[in-house]
Design an enzyme around this catalytic site. Structure first.
Site, PDB file in Angstrom:
ATOM      1  N   ASN A  79      -4.468 -12.734  -0.157  1.00 48.77           N
ATOM      2  CA  ASN A  79      -5.464 -13.632  -0.306  1.00 48.77           C
ATOM      3  C   ASN A  79      -5.347 -14.490   0.975  1.00 48.77           C
ATOM      4  O   ASN A  79      -6.080 -14.967   1.684  1.00 48.77           O
ATOM      5  CB  ASN A  79      -5.473 -14.378  -1.616  1.00 48.77           C
ATOM      6  CG  ASN A  79      -6.882 -15.191  -1.586  1.00 48.77           C
ATOM      7  OD1 ASN A  79      -8.081 -14.614  -1.498  1.00 48.77           O
ATOM      8  ND2 ASN A  79      -6.789 -16.681  -1.733  1.00 48.77           N
ATOM      9  N   HIS A  84      -1.945   5.037  -3.354  1.00 51.20           N
ATOM     10  CA  HIS A  84      -2.695   3.603  -3.805  1.00 51.20           C
ATOM     11  C   HIS A  84      -2.793   2.491  -2.990  1.00 51.20           C
ATOM     12  O   HIS A  84      -1.846   2.319  -2.385  1.00 51.20           O
ATOM     13  CB  HIS A  84      -1.596   3.507  -5.058  1.00 51.20           C
ATOM     14  CG  HIS A  84      -1.367   4.289  -6.107  1.00 51.20           C
ATOM     15  ND1 HIS A  84      -0.704   5.331  -6.501  1.00 51.20           N
ATOM     16  CD2 HIS A  84      -2.138   4.355  -7.453  1.00 51.20           C
ATOM     17  CE1 HIS A  84      -0.791   6.117  -7.201  1.00 51.20           C
ATOM     18  NE2 HIS A  84      -1.858   5.589  -8.007  1.00 51.20           N
ATOM     19  N   GLY A  85      -4.030   2.457  -2.625  1.00 49.63           N
ATOM     20  CA  GLY A  85      -4.389   1.300  -1.791  1.00 49.63           C
ATOM     21  C   GLY A  85      -5.090   0.398  -2.512  1.00 49.63           C
ATOM     22  O   GLY A  85      -4.503  -0.967  -2.689  1.00 49.63           O
ATOM     23  N   GLU A  98      -6.659  -5.223   3.385  1.00 49.20           N
ATOM     24  CA  GLU A  98      -6.799  -6.589   2.917  1.00 49.20           C
ATOM     25  C   GLU A  98      -7.997  -6.333   1.879  1.00 49.20           C
ATOM     26  O   GLU A  98      -8.853  -7.506   1.411  1.00 49.20           O
ATOM     27  CB  GLU A  98      -6.780  -7.769   3.715  1.00 49.20           C
ATOM     28  CG  GLU A  98      -5.733  -7.715   5.007  1.00 49.20           C
ATOM     29  CD  GLU A  98      -4.457  -7.945   4.627  1.00 49.20           C
ATOM     30  OE1 GLU A  98      -4.095  -7.863   3.359  1.00 49.20           O
ATOM     31  OE2 GLU A  98      -3.378  -8.032   5.385  1.00 49.20           O
ATOM     32  N   GLY A  99      -8.357  -5.250   1.542  1.00 57.98           N
ATOM     33  CA  GLY A  99      -9.543  -5.302   0.627  1.00 57.98           C
ATOM     34  C   GLY A  99     -10.565  -4.469   1.192  1.00 57.98           C
ATOM     35  O   GLY A  99     -11.185  -5.107   2.210  1.00 57.98           O
ATOM     36  N   PRO A 105       0.838   5.680  -0.105  1.00 64.85           N
ATOM     37  CA  PRO A 105      -0.093   6.907   0.168  1.00 64.85           C
ATOM     38  C   PRO A 105      -1.406   7.215  -0.670  1.00 64.85           C
ATOM     39  O   PRO A 105      -2.075   7.674  -0.245  1.00 64.85           O
ATOM     40  CB  PRO A 105       0.911   8.047   0.659  1.00 64.85           C
ATOM     41  CG  PRO A 105       2.120   7.657   0.760  1.00 64.85           C
ATOM     42  CD  PRO A 105       2.280   6.162  -0.070  1.00 64.85           C
ATOM     43  N   ARG A 130      -6.228 -12.573   3.979  1.00 62.63           N
ATOM     44  CA  ARG A 130      -7.550 -12.402   4.342  1.00 62.63           C
ATOM     45  C   ARG A 130      -8.202 -13.504   4.807  1.00 62.63           C
ATOM     46  O   ARG A 130      -9.459 -13.475   5.409  1.00 62.63           O
ATOM     47  CB  ARG A 130      -8.132 -12.033   2.891  1.00 62.63           C
ATOM     48  CG  ARG A 130      -7.906 -10.792   2.380  1.00 62.63           C
ATOM     49  CD  ARG A 130      -8.360 -10.689   0.713  1.00 62.63           C
ATOM     50  NE  ARG A 130      -7.978  -9.570   0.128  1.00 62.63           N
ATOM     51  CZ  ARG A 130      -7.342  -9.063  -1.082  1.00 62.63           C
ATOM     52  NH1 ARG A 130      -7.359 -10.453  -1.799  1.00 62.63           N
ATOM     53  NH2 ARG A 130      -7.004  -8.201  -1.418  1.00 62.63           N
ATOM     54  N   THR A 169       1.018  -1.197  -0.127  1.00 61.06           N
ATOM     55  CA  THR A 169      -0.035  -0.077   0.018  1.00 61.06           C
ATOM     56  C   THR A 169       0.965   1.327   0.019  1.00 61.06           C
ATOM     57  O   THR A 169       1.845   1.410   0.511  1.00 61.06           O
ATOM     58  CB  THR A 169      -0.858   0.039   1.172  1.00 61.06           C
ATOM     59  OG1 THR A 169      -1.661  -1.023   1.157  1.00 61.06           O
ATOM     60  CG2 THR A 169      -1.702   1.256   1.138  1.00 61.06           C
TER      61      THR A 169
END
Length: 396
Positions: free
Chosen positions: A252, A148-149, A375-376, A146, A255, A144
């Site tokens: 993944n 672009h997440g 994580e999304g 600043p 998550r 990640t």
């Protein structure tokens, strides 16, 4: 004629009888982690949260390493090779103590160690993984940025070749374990695609300032990563992957642990509300005797144990090798969202006491605001499932 089996008594702690799905080894893992958290985390966590510090992170990492909780599902190099269900149960118990403690374990094992184990060279694995499995070396994972997440393809961190070396420039943000890590797995764009690099702490040009003033995950170390002409040798790059599938596969795996962990935060909050409802008296009787409170408790219990059942199902699929990323998105989307709802409802049962750190509910609720995002986000997992359901890509 055989006699009908008499069902066991109703257990408020396990209303669906989900313990029947576990074997003795899985129960033993759960008990070990739960007992460790009760002794080493719960007596101190409110103070750590209030002060916004985790002063004993290195101690805890070594103890978690001794438990076999770091890189649990990996094999070799001092890792325990546990099943996905065992790992999930550990995540649930850790997050029942605090999301920050589970985050420490998730980033160490499911992101940093997983990346090295899956995509690293034999030499990289031998150098880093034994110390990381023991908790002697803490790792972090730099994806990640600043700006672009949710869209890592737009990352600005770049790596360029200079002779046989690589030179990295860029910034990463919201990096768990960053300022205490002995090694950072940093993902950067190159002329050939996104590559992963192992950046040891102390490398010239590399800094990891801690992020302060958080209202969530306060008992967790969160940092930026700053890379200013960081020069690395050729063998610092992870050789096993090029492209975003590398970091996304690590995410993944992480998550999956969150699917279980969120239910730990929910369980702790529900248990606090249930005990409070049994003992808190208003209008001459315990508030648990009123219909509206019972409706809240029933709804919380239903969503909590549905979420645990979902996590268990996904764990069995992971162990069987049949778990798909879309199914992990299903679990992350549902369980974190429902965990936050459970915490917020539990807060209402506790009334004004719900905002006190004498109870765990508000701490879990604020922590889960971070878990909801990392994580999304909700939106990203909705789009993952939307694409899987319709065949139409709505990301762009």
């Amino acid at each position: 004629m055989t006699q009908p089996v008499k069902p066991p008594p109703f257990d408020p702690d396990d209303p669906l009888g989900l313990d029947d799905l576990l074997d003795d080894e899985e129960r033993a893992v759960r008990t070990t982690v739960r007992d460790w958290a009760a002794e080493r985390v719960l007596p101190h966590i409110a103070g750590w949260y209030e002060s916004g510090e985790l002063p004993v992170i290195r101690e805890l990492a070594r103890e978690l390493g001794a438990l076999g909780a770091l890189g649990m599902t990996l094999t070799g190099y001092g890792c325990t090779g546990a099943s996905a269900v065992q790992y999930g149960l550990a995540c649930l118990e850790l997050e029942a103590a605090d999301s920050g403690i589970r985050s420490l374990v998730s980033v160490q094992g499911s992101l940093a160690m997983y990346a090295i184990h899956r995509y690293g060279s034999d030499e990289q694995r031998a150098r880093w993984l034994p110390g990381m499995a023991a908790g002697e070396i803490i790792g972090c994972f730099g994806l990640t940025e600043p700006d672009h997440g949710s869209d890592p393809a737009g990352m600005r961190t770049r790596a360029r070749r200079d002779g046989t070396d690589w030179v990295l420039d860029g910034r990463k943000a919201w990096i768990t374990n960053g300022s205490v890590a002995g090694v950072a797995v940093v993902w950067a764009g190159t002329g050939e695609g996104v590559r992963g690099f192992l950046v040891p702490a102390g490398t010239p040009g590399f800094d990891a300032p801690e992020i302060r003033h958080k209202w969530s995950l306060r008992a967790s170390v969160t940092s930026e990563l700053v890379l200013d002409s960081v020069r690395l040798p050729a063998d610092a790059v992870l050789p096993g992957v090029t492209g975003l599938r590398g970091p996304l596969s690590c995410l993944n795996h992480a998550r999956y642990g969150i699917v279980w962990g969120a239910m730990g935060a929910a369980r702790a909050s529900f248990a606090s509300a249930l005990e409070y409802a049994r003992t808190r008296e208003q209008f001459g009787r315990p508030i648990g005797g009123f219909q509206l409170t019972q409706a809240k408790l029933a709804d919380m219990a239903v969503e909590l144990h549905k979420g645990i059942l979902l996590a268990h199902h996904l764990g069995r699929r992971m162990d069987a090798g049949t778990l798909r990323p879309e199914q992990v998105s299903f679990g992350k989307l549902n369980n974190v969202r429902e965990a936050i709802a459970i915490c917020r409802t539990a807060r209402t049962v506790l009334g004004a006491n719900g905002i006190s750190l004498e109870y765990p509910v508000m701490r879990h609720a604020t922590n889960l605001e971070s878990v909801l995002t990392y994580e999304g986000t909700v939106e990203m997992h909705q789009l993952v499932l939307g694409k899987a359901l319709t065949g139409q890509d709505a990301f762009r």
